[in-house]
Design an enzyme around this catalytic site. Sequence first.
Site, PDB file in Angstrom:
ATOM      1  N   ASP A  63       0.881  -1.165   0.000  1.00 35.64           N
ATOM      2  CA  ASP A  63       0.000   0.000   0.000  1.00 35.64           C
ATOM      3  C   ASP A  63       0.918   1.214   0.000  1.00 35.64           C
ATOM      4  O   ASP A  63       1.554   1.520   1.014  1.00 35.64           O
ATOM      5  CB  ASP A  63      -0.900   0.000   1.236  1.00 35.64           C
ATOM      6  CG  ASP A  63      -1.913   1.155   1.229  1.00 35.64           C
ATOM      7  OD1 ASP A  63      -1.643   2.165   0.546  1.00 35.64           O
ATOM      8  OD2 ASP A  63      -2.943   1.054   1.902  1.00 35.64           O
ATOM      9  N   HIS A  64       1.008   1.900  -1.132  1.00 32.34           N
ATOM     10  CA  HIS A  64       2.022   2.956  -1.258  1.00 32.34           C
ATOM     11  C   HIS A  64       1.829   4.082  -0.256  1.00 32.34           C
ATOM     12  O   HIS A  64       2.773   4.804   0.054  1.00 32.34           O
ATOM     13  CB  HIS A  64       2.049   3.501  -2.693  1.00 32.34           C
ATOM     14  CG  HIS A  64       0.843   4.312  -3.067  1.00 32.34           C
ATOM     15  ND1 HIS A  64      -0.322   3.754  -3.528  1.00 32.34           N
ATOM     16  CD2 HIS A  64       0.632   5.652  -3.044  1.00 32.34           C
ATOM     17  CE1 HIS A  64      -1.196   4.694  -3.780  1.00 32.34           C
ATOM     18  NE2 HIS A  64      -0.650   5.865  -3.496  1.00 32.34           N
TER      19      HIS A  64
ATOM     20  N   HIS B 249      -6.427   2.324   1.970  1.00 35.54           N
ATOM     21  CA  HIS B 249      -5.615   3.496   2.294  1.00 35.54           C
ATOM     22  C   HIS B 249      -6.061   4.186   3.584  1.00 35.54           C
ATOM     23  O   HIS B 249      -5.277   4.369   4.512  1.00 35.54           O
ATOM     24  CB  HIS B 249      -5.658   4.517   1.152  1.00 35.54           C
ATOM     25  CG  HIS B 249      -5.074   4.022  -0.130  1.00 35.54           C
ATOM     26  ND1 HIS B 249      -4.026   3.123  -0.176  1.00 35.54           N
ATOM     27  CD2 HIS B 249      -5.371   4.301  -1.424  1.00 35.54           C
ATOM     28  CE1 HIS B 249      -3.719   2.880  -1.440  1.00 35.54           C
ATOM     29  NE2 HIS B 249      -4.520   3.574  -2.204  1.00 35.54           N
TER      30      HIS B 249
END
Length: 488
Positions: free
Chosen positions: A177-178, A240
């Site tokens: 998950d960037h 996110h």
Amino acid sequence: MVSRVIPVDPFDLVIFGGTGDLARRKILPGLFRRFCAGQMPDNAHVIGAARTEISEAAYRDMIRDAILEFGGVEKTDEAQLSAFLQNLSYVAIDARGETGWRDLKALMRRKVVRAFYFSVAPSLFGDLAERLNNHGLTDHNSRIVVEKPFGRDLETAQKLNGDLAAFFEESQIYRIDHYLGKETVQNLMAVRFGNMLFEPLWNSQFVDHIQITVAETVGVGGRGEYYDKSGAMRDMVQNHLMQLLCLIAMEPPARFDPDAVRDEKLKVIRALEPVEPHHIVRGQYGADVDDPDEHPDYRTAVDNPKSKTESFIAMKTHIANWRWAATPFYLRTGKRLCARSSEISIVFKDTPHSIFGEEAGRHRNVLSIRLQPNEGIKLGVTIKEPGPGGMRLIDVPLDMTFADALGPEGADNVDAYERLIMDVIRGNQTLFMRGDEVEAAWAWTDPIIEGWTNSNDVPKPYDSHSAGPDASAQLMRRDGREWREVTP
């Protein structure tokens, strides 16, 4: 102050989907920047793998063009770029067949870290895992990286986890998950757990509420078919925003260790209370009044005139534990909003008694963690307004981005993908989601989505370049609160 770069061990990294958009825009330009920084060893080997039948020379030309388009200032260093491209190989491969697997095995070395990046559709994860195993390409020290979506509900997430677990241990699986790779997200943990100033106040006794906003100015673009099946809830909230909420709300782990951190995050997800229907606002953006042909309304953009998929969502939720009892968490995300901004705001309570009288107004300390753009951390402090005329109070920001103290080199903003890929090579899973985290998040999300379906809920329209539906503001005002302004 110059940041210290520690090289990682020699590695072979296979990028399945090596000709795809993510590989060209993020993964390979990021690896090139790490190569220029001296963190990637000279003998690192990167192998692109995809269905396309192209030569190795043509692949290197493709990646050269990608780096020149999406790389940083380093892209002008022709010597470095040429040296990096010499470390690239390519193999045409069939994820569901046998073509190319022997060629891939012949390219890989022994006694180095082997990592496999699944930059492909989730439907191929199981096939790739099985073939990597069947062709003897992995061992106990190999790692796989998988991109979201990690399923579209609890059932599919469980199946996906099961498909990977059939061939890999949980310690080998890196769900990326960037957002968790952003410098400011990691600084959040340092500020919170490394300073006595904040942790004693980090609870419902002192915090009035917490806001998490991820606002985008773009529409669905070329992702219309995918997005209309997912919506803001599946695309952003379940992963996110959920991860950001966990980092804000979790208990201090015993140590900065992957499983210790992820154990505490899991406790937060499991403590989330169900969300009442009247505490959720869904919306769909309208056409850009200045350019409706170039930027049409949501339903036109996804080619579905009857779509009930949300491009905006705002909600209020609570965490049922001692630390956060009665402290609401407000989550908000959407497309085609007035500014691009990702921010976490910890809004502290009013002082118990104001000695300055009602005319001084209402002033609150707010700790804001800005993820994008202009990453940084600021603390709002109440002071006397300069000049004569009595005690007039104003709020000013205490800048905690550290840019001045660290200098331009120390404050250099490494892309999230760069950091996370290097963590994969190191074997550090701290910033990656564990399988039980993913499943717990879906277990909380599914009933909300099911409720919309059962009630035939229709998203509320909102203007492009606005702050979202008016009902979103009312969600806060009913509680005597306001959303923080979305600013660039």
